[in-house]
Every structure is written in structure tokens, then in C-alpha cells.
Motif scaffolding. Structure first.
Motif, PDB file in Angstrom:
ATOM      1  N   HIS A 144       0.756  -1.247   0.075  1.00  0.00           N
ATOM      2  CA  HIS A 144       0.239  -0.311   0.204  1.00  0.00           C
ATOM      3  C   HIS A 144       0.899   1.273   0.070  1.00  0.00           C
ATOM      4  CE1 HIS A 144      -3.547   2.446   2.188  1.00  0.00           C
ATOM      5  NE2 HIS A 144      -3.175   2.916   0.631  1.00  0.00           N
ATOM      6  N   GLU A 145       1.914   1.178   0.861  1.00  0.00           N
ATOM      7  CA  GLU A 145       2.874   2.449   0.915  1.00  0.00           C
ATOM      8  C   GLU A 145       3.570   2.490  -0.477  1.00  0.00           C
ATOM      9  OE1 GLU A 145       6.065   4.526   3.744  1.00  0.00           O
ATOM     10  OE2 GLU A 145       5.768   2.207   3.846  1.00  0.00           O
ATOM     11  N   LYS A 146       4.169   1.412  -1.007  1.00  0.00           N
ATOM     12  CA  LYS A 146       4.873   1.513  -2.362  1.00  0.00           C
ATOM     13  C   LYS A 146       3.823   2.096  -3.369  1.00  0.00           C
ATOM     14  CE  LYS A 146       6.976  -1.274  -5.583  1.00  0.00           C
ATOM     15  NZ  LYS A 146       7.420  -2.721  -6.199  1.00  0.00           N
ATOM     16  N   GLN A 147       2.660   1.753  -3.449  1.00  0.00           N
ATOM     17  CA  GLN A 147       1.710   2.042  -4.298  1.00  0.00           C
ATOM     18  C   GLN A 147       1.431   3.616  -4.164  1.00  0.00           C
ATOM     19  OE1 GLN A 147       0.661   0.067  -6.872  1.00  0.00           O
ATOM     20  NE2 GLN A 147       0.094   1.978  -7.975  1.00  0.00           N
ATOM     21  N   THR A 148       1.376   3.987  -3.041  1.00  0.00           N
ATOM     22  CA  THR A 148       1.229   5.381  -2.706  1.00  0.00           C
ATOM     23  C   THR A 148       2.441   6.365  -3.133  1.00  0.00           C
ATOM     24  OG1 THR A 148      -0.190   4.934  -1.009  1.00  0.00           O
ATOM     25  CG2 THR A 148       0.605   7.416  -1.018  1.00  0.00           C
ATOM     26  N   PHE A 149       3.653   5.596  -2.906  1.00  0.00           N
ATOM     27  CA  PHE A 149       4.720   6.327  -3.282  1.00  0.00           C
ATOM     28  C   PHE A 149       5.006   6.630  -4.877  1.00  0.00           C
ATOM     29  CE2 PHE A 149       9.211   5.672  -4.845  1.00  0.00           C
ATOM     30  CZ  PHE A 149       9.910   6.765  -4.295  1.00  0.00           C
ATOM     31  N   SER A 176       6.860  10.206   5.184  1.00  0.00           N
ATOM     32  CA  SER A 176       7.527  10.390   6.257  1.00  0.00           C
ATOM     33  C   SER A 176       6.768  11.150   7.339  1.00  0.00           C
ATOM     34  CB  SER A 176       8.928  10.639   6.296  1.00  0.00           C
ATOM     35  OG  SER A 176       9.770   9.794   5.811  1.00  0.00           O
ATOM     36  N   SER A 177       5.865  12.013   6.658  1.00  0.00           N
ATOM     37  CA  SER A 177       5.083  13.043   7.083  1.00  0.00           C
ATOM     38  C   SER A 177       3.674  12.575   7.607  1.00  0.00           C
ATOM     39  CB  SER A 177       4.984  14.525   6.468  1.00  0.00           C
ATOM     40  OG  SER A 177       6.083  14.871   6.428  1.00  0.00           O
ATOM     41  N   LEU A 178       3.076  11.964   6.521  1.00  0.00           N
ATOM     42  CA  LEU A 178       1.810  11.216   6.488  1.00  0.00           C
ATOM     43  C   LEU A 178       1.818   9.653   6.162  1.00  0.00           C
ATOM     44  CD1 LEU A 178       0.222  14.034   4.176  1.00  0.00           C
ATOM     45  CD2 LEU A 178       0.103  13.796   6.664  1.00  0.00           C
ATOM     46  N   ASN A 179       1.046   9.004   6.937  1.00  0.00           N
ATOM     47  CA  ASN A 179       0.975   7.684   6.226  1.00  0.00           C
ATOM     48  C   ASN A 179       0.130   7.381   5.094  1.00  0.00           C
ATOM     49  OD1 ASN A 179      -1.800   7.199   7.010  1.00  0.00           O
ATOM     50  ND2 ASN A 179      -1.389   6.898   9.403  1.00  0.00           N
ATOM     51  N   PRO A 180       0.173   6.321   4.337  1.00  0.00           N
ATOM     52  CA  PRO A 180      -0.496   6.446   2.961  1.00  0.00           C
ATOM     53  C   PRO A 180      -1.967   6.467   3.282  1.00  0.00           C
ATOM     54  CG  PRO A 180       1.021   4.500   3.260  1.00  0.00           C
ATOM     55  CD  PRO A 180       1.079   5.152   4.804  1.00  0.00           C
ATOM     56  N   ASP A 235     -10.656  -1.188  -5.886  1.00  0.00           N
ATOM     57  CA  ASP A 235     -10.713   0.070  -4.988  1.00  0.00           C
ATOM     58  C   ASP A 235     -10.352  -0.332  -3.702  1.00  0.00           C
ATOM     59  OD1 ASP A 235     -10.621   2.276  -6.475  1.00  0.00           O
ATOM     60  OD2 ASP A 235     -12.995   2.186  -6.691  1.00  0.00           O
ATOM     61  N   LEU A 236      -9.365   0.121  -2.914  1.00  0.00           N
ATOM     62  CA  LEU A 236      -9.139  -0.002  -1.640  1.00  0.00           C
ATOM     63  C   LEU A 236      -8.963   1.369  -1.007  1.00  0.00           C
ATOM     64  CD1 LEU A 236      -6.160  -2.767  -1.627  1.00  0.00           C
ATOM     65  CD2 LEU A 236      -8.653  -2.967  -1.337  1.00  0.00           C
ATOM     66  N   ILE A 237     -10.145   2.208  -0.680  1.00  0.00           N
ATOM     67  CA  ILE A 237     -10.000   3.138  -0.139  1.00  0.00           C
ATOM     68  C   ILE A 237      -9.384   3.287   1.191  1.00  0.00           C
ATOM     69  CG2 ILE A 237     -11.501   5.471   0.340  1.00  0.00           C
ATOM     70  CD1 ILE A 237     -11.328   4.419  -2.763  1.00  0.00           C
ATOM     71  N   GLY A 238      -8.309   4.040   1.381  1.00  0.00           N
ATOM     72  CA  GLY A 238      -7.401   3.891   2.796  1.00  0.00           C
ATOM     73  C   GLY A 238      -7.979   5.159   3.465  1.00  0.00           C
ATOM     74  N   LEU A 239      -8.938   4.917   4.217  1.00  0.00           N
ATOM     75  CA  LEU A 239      -9.216   6.064   5.130  1.00  0.00           C
ATOM     76  C   LEU A 239      -9.045   5.553   6.837  1.00  0.00           C
ATOM     77  CD1 LEU A 239     -12.838   6.829   3.844  1.00  0.00           C
ATOM     78  CD2 LEU A 239     -10.747   8.257   3.421  1.00  0.00           C
TER      79      LEU A 239
END
Length: 197
Positions: free
Chosen positions: A66-71, A90-94, A139-143
Motif C-alpha cells: 500500500h505504501e509502495k503504491q502510494t509512493f 515520512s510526514s503522513l501515512n498512506p 478499489d481499496l479506499i484507505g481511510l
């Protein structure tokens, strides 16, 4: 080139780690988010992105896909390089990044060091339709996780799978959740949203 690295954690720093794989130490740049997730693990697995530029070849590593995809979404934006992408994570999580994009929260993204108003607006504009999508295209909406948001996310994913426009589905779901009690069932939420959409 490298999908992931799995090996012994030889060195850990808030900005990079060295992963020992068969006697070879791979230096991997990481975010504070990943740093906090790997804690004191002896053996780790990092999902990686290999970045090549004229003067350097750099491995970036992430605790989860998930973090890799956001990056990868972030660095696809003109003016956002890998270092800035790592700074954002580093400031916000995915999940916080996705929430800021979905709610068009320019101020949150702009609060990240090195991101100005124009870049923050560009990130929101270009990623609004992409965030939350996994590698398989679902869709994996990350809230932030709560029972209400989990139900909301599952309902939204179901509606999008059924062919409802994502923006329209979000609007319907949010309206229904506002009008009804927070303990509405997933099935009921989907049915009401289908009628409204």
C-alpha cells in the motif's frame, strides 16, 4: 527490477536500512512510516522501487505494498521526485495521504516540507481518480480505520465494482451515513446508495 528484498536487517536508521541477503548488504532508503513498522525485527521484507537517474541508482523500500503504491502514485506527478515522495510518506501515512487527496485537503499536503501550494494542488488533481486502487485495479479506499469507515469503504468498493461512478457513490454513501445512524449495516448502506445513485 526488484519487487522486494527479504533478509537480515544489518543496520537501521530513520532514513535508510541495510538488508543483508546472502552476505550482500543492500542499502535501501525508507520513510519514517516504514521505519516505525519494522521496529526491532531481525529479518525483514521490504517492497522496493529501483530508481535510476544519471548519477545514481537508488533502492526505495516500503513496509507494505500500500505504501509502495502510494509512493509510485506520488512520483508519477511532475515536480514530485522520489525524495519528495519519501518526505510525504515520512510526514503522513498512506491512509492520511489518500484521505487528504480524496477530501481535496491542500493544506495537509502543503504542510509537508518541500511541497508548495501548486504542487499540492497538482497532487490532488492528478491523483484523485487513482488513489486507493491496488495493483489488481480494485478499489481499496484507505481511510482511518473505524467501523463506520470500514463499512463506508466496503460499500464504496462494492458500488464501484457494480459500475457506479466513484464520485457519485461517495456522495451517496456520505449523505446516507449523515442521515442514518452510524450502526447501519453494509447491505442496507449499499441498497440505499444504489437507489440514490
Amino acid at each position: 527490477m526488484f519487487a522486494y528484498l527479504k533478509g537480515k536487517l544489518a543496520h537501521k536508521d530513520p532514513t535508510f536500512v541495510i538488508v543483508d541477503i546472502g552476505g550482500v548488504g543492500y542499502e535501501v532508503k525508507i520513510s519514517l512510516n516504514t521505519f516505525s513498522k519494522i521496529k526491532d525485527q531481525e529479518n525483514i521484507q521490504l517492497f522496493t522501487h529501483f530508481h535510476v537517474k544519471e548519477d545514481a541508482q537508488i533502492l526505495f523500500g516500503f513496509a507494505d505494498t500500500h505504501e509502495k503504491q502510494t509512493f509510485l502514485h506520488l512520483i508519477s506527478i511532475s515536480g514530485v521526485g522520489p525524495s519528495t515522495g519519501l518526505m510525504v510518506l515520512s510526514s503522513l501515512n498512506p491512509e492520511e495521504v489518500e484521505q487528504a487527496i480524496l477530501s481535496e485537503d491542500v493544506r495537509t499536503i502543503q504542510a509537508v516540507k518541500g511541497i508548495g501550494a501548486k504542487t499540492a494542488q497538482r497532487i490532488i488533481l492528478e491523483l484523485k481518480d487513482k488513489v486507493g486502487k491496488d495493483d489488481a485495479g480494485g478499489d481499496l479506499i484507505g481511510l482511518p480505520i473505524s467501523s463506520k469507515n470500514t463499512t463506508r469503504n466496503e460499500a464504496l468498493a462494492a458500488l464501484v465494482t457494480l459500475g457506479i461512478n466513484k464520485a457519485a457513490a461517495q456522495k451517496s454513501i456520505d449523505k446516507i451515513l449523515k442521515e442514518n445512524s452510524s450502526d447501519i449495516s453494509l447491505e442496507e448502506l449499499i441498497k440505499l446508495a444504489l437507489k440514490a445513485a
